[in-house]
Design an enzyme around this catalytic site. Structure first.
Site, PDB file in Angstrom:
ATOM      1  N   ASP A  91       1.471  -1.249 -13.858  1.00 17.16           N
ATOM      2  CA  ASP A  91       0.576  -0.333 -14.585  1.00 17.16           C
ATOM      3  C   ASP A  91       0.717   1.088 -14.027  1.00 17.16           C
ATOM      4  O   ASP A  91       0.725   2.069 -14.782  1.00 17.16           O
ATOM      5  CB  ASP A  91      -0.895  -0.779 -14.463  1.00 17.16           C
ATOM      6  CG  ASP A  91      -1.369  -1.640 -15.644  1.00 17.16           C
ATOM      7  OD1 ASP A  91      -0.562  -2.455 -16.140  1.00 17.16           O
ATOM      8  OD2 ASP A  91      -2.534  -1.488 -16.062  1.00 17.16           O
ATOM      9  N   ASP A 123       0.845  -1.211   0.000  1.00 16.20           N
ATOM     10  CA  ASP A 123       0.000   0.000   0.000  1.00 16.20           C
ATOM     11  C   ASP A 123       0.868   1.245   0.000  1.00 16.20           C
ATOM     12  O   ASP A 123       0.648   2.201  -0.746  1.00 16.20           O
ATOM     13  CB  ASP A 123      -1.019  -0.017   1.156  1.00 16.20           C
ATOM     14  CG  ASP A 123      -0.446  -0.494   2.484  1.00 16.20           C
ATOM     15  OD1 ASP A 123       0.742  -0.863   2.542  1.00 16.20           O
ATOM     16  OD2 ASP A 123      -1.192  -0.482   3.483  1.00 16.20           O
ATOM     17  N   ASP A 171       1.744  -6.956 -11.095  1.00 17.28           N
ATOM     18  CA  ASP A 171       0.793  -6.619 -12.152  1.00 17.28           C
ATOM     19  C   ASP A 171       0.255  -5.214 -11.917  1.00 17.28           C
ATOM     20  O   ASP A 171       0.255  -4.366 -12.819  1.00 17.28           O
ATOM     21  CB  ASP A 171      -0.354  -7.645 -12.147  1.00 17.28           C
ATOM     22  CG  ASP A 171      -1.429  -7.328 -13.174  1.00 17.28           C
ATOM     23  OD1 ASP A 171      -1.053  -6.993 -14.311  1.00 17.28           O
ATOM     24  OD2 ASP A 171      -2.625  -7.409 -12.836  1.00 17.28           O
TER      25      ASP A 171
HETATM   26  C1  IPM Z   1      -0.589  -8.510 -17.740  1.00 20.43           C
HETATM   27  C2  IPM Z   1      -2.057  -8.865 -17.758  1.00 20.43           C
HETATM   28  C3  IPM Z   1      -2.245 -10.342 -17.459  1.00 20.43           C
HETATM   29  C4  IPM Z   1      -1.762 -10.577 -16.034  1.00 20.43           C
HETATM   30  C5  IPM Z   1      -3.651 -10.925 -17.642  1.00 20.43           C
HETATM   31  C6  IPM Z   1      -4.287 -10.543 -18.943  1.00 20.43           C
HETATM   32  C7  IPM Z   1      -3.617 -12.422 -17.502  1.00 20.43           C
HETATM   33  O1  IPM Z   1      -2.772  -8.033 -16.907  1.00 20.43           O
HETATM   34  O2  IPM Z   1       0.180  -9.130 -18.498  1.00 20.43           O
HETATM   35  O3  IPM Z   1      -0.197  -7.618 -16.990  1.00 20.43           O
HETATM   36  O4  IPM Z   1      -2.511 -10.330 -15.070  1.00 20.43           O
HETATM   37  O5  IPM Z   1      -0.633 -11.020 -15.886  1.00 20.43           O
HETATM   38 MN    MN Z   2      -1.591  -6.352 -16.153  1.00 23.92          MN
END
Ligand code: IPM
Ligand code: MN
Ligand code: NAD
Length: 360
Positions: free
Chosen positions: A252, A224, A248
């Site tokens: 992002d 967090d 993941d």
């Molecule tokens: C990523 C995607 C994948 C993940 C999904 C689509 C399975 O979000 O490559 O980051 O969660 O790894």
């Molecule tokens: Mn992802």
């Protein structure tokens, strides 16, 4: 002449558009560096479901396993969202990563100075950002058993299990320390060791592996706090090592430091055959419009030369070409700012490929 066999899996949504640009750039690199690259295209995800009924056909598995490296676009989209879970497009990607044993996912978030105005953050916060997220890719809550939706008395229960074996933590920690040694010599291990036992073990094992890498600084951070720190002062990070799901999500977030999700490439390593894919998805909202940013995919292909073929000079040349095209003011829509020249996906691919051929 070095011969390279690449399996190409365009997938869904913007996948085919962006993969096409990466191939143009790889062809330009082949010309410049005297390589012979042969491509074998195969179906994956929704495109494979539509043709064959399954997201990861045997034929695709064979093509992948007989290649030297794999380039993937993206999978998934609303058309396939209501399918039975075990045959959804996303399962193919998880299956592919398992098949290749690519347990280490490297996601570099590096800001090109030229894109300082493309980020939603202030220039002084992001200038010089250069983070490598090392995401554990083949274990954790994505794969832990028990998993599923079960009947529990008079209602249902949904279960996923966060599970890490010691050796799984050990090997990803080792990758992180090795990567850090070649960079800023600092690893931040992100966990939730104040709440989740699986990550208490994670932290312990990372500490143990660190004893072999005392030239590298190690600190621990709860996830967090890490999510907040990435936005508050990203330059405190060099290498972030973390679990499958935390990696993941945090990657992002890191993408936005560089201007767009469309900028972040990845290399998945650890097995014999490497897998290279942008971190973003199939972007159904912009698919087929020739406006997607192909740079994440182009830079994923660039990473292939370093990690699968030990040719970092090719990655450097592609990186230089991208920088040079950005410096000339060309931008896809997602990274556009005032005064720049708006170009399509195809045009961006052409510009970078041309630059790879000529840039020294
Ligand atoms: C990523 C995607 C994948 C993940 C999904 C689509 C399975 O979000 O490559 O980051 O969660 O790894
Ligand atoms: Mn992802
Ligand atoms: P997404 O990453 O596809 O898109 C999120 C947002 O970012 C969208 O607004 C999209 O237009 C934008 N975006 C993404 N890539 C871009 C690019 N190259 N250029 C410009 N803009 C870009 O995430 P989502 O919308 O949550 O998911 C869409 C589908 O993709 C889902 O089916 C999901 O499961 C799948 N997905 C696949 C992968 C993968 O194949 N590796 C990764 C993430 C999501």
């Amino acid at each position: 002449m070095k011969r390279i066999k690449v399996a190409v899996l365009p997938g869904d949504g913007i996948g085919p558009e962006i993969v096409r640009q990466a191939i143009k750039v790889m062809d330009a690199a082949a010309e410049r560096f005297g390589l012979e690259i042969t491509y074998k295209e195969a179906l994956i995800g929704g495109a494979a479901i539509d043709e064959t009924g399954v997201p990861f056909p045997d034929e695709t598995k064979e093509i992948v396993l007989s290649s030297d490296a794999v380039l993937l676009g993206a999978v998934g989209g609303p058309k396939w969202d209501n399918l039975e879970f075990s045959i959804r497009p996303e399962r193919a990607l998880l299956g592919l990563r398992k098949l290749l044993n690519t347990f280490a996912n490297l996601r570099p978030a590096k800001l090109y100075d030229e894109l300082i105005d493309a980020s939603s953050l202030k220039p002084e916060i992001i200038k010089g950002v250069d983070i490598m997220v090392v995401r554990e890719l083949n274990s954790g809550i994505y794969f832990g058993i028990p998993k599923g939706i079960f009947v529990d008395g008079d209602e249902r229960v949904g279960i996923n299990t966060l599970r890490y074996k010691e050796h799984e933590v050990e090997r990803i920690a080792r990758v992180a320390f090795e990567v850090a040694r070649k960079r800023g010599k600092k690893v931040t291990s992100v966990d939730k060791a104040n709440v989740l036992e699986a990550t208490v073990l994670w932290r312990e094992v990372v500490e143990r592996v660190h004893k072999e890498y005392e030239d590298v600084e190690l600190n621990h951070m709860y996830v967090d706090n890490a999510a907040m720190q990435i936005i508050r002062w990203p330059k405190q990070f060099d290498v972030i090592v973390t679990t499958n799901m935390f990696g993941d999500i945090l990657s992002d977030a890191c993408a936005m430091l560089t201007g767009s999700l469309g900028m972040l490439p990845s290399a998945s390593i650890g097995g014999k055959i490497g897998l290279y894919e942008p971190i973003h998805g199939s972007a159904p909202d912009i698919a087929g419009q020739n406006i997607a940013n192909p740079i994440a995919t182009i830079n994923s292909a660039a990473m292939m030369f370093t990690y699968s073929f030990d040719m970092p000079e090719v990655e450097e040349a592609i990186d230089k070409a991208v920088r040079s095209v950005l410096a000339k003011g060309y931008r896809t829509k997602d990274i556009y700012s005032e005064g720049c020249k708006l170009v399509s996906t195809e045009e961006m691919g052409d510009l970078i490929a041309e630059e790879v051929k000529i840039a020294k």
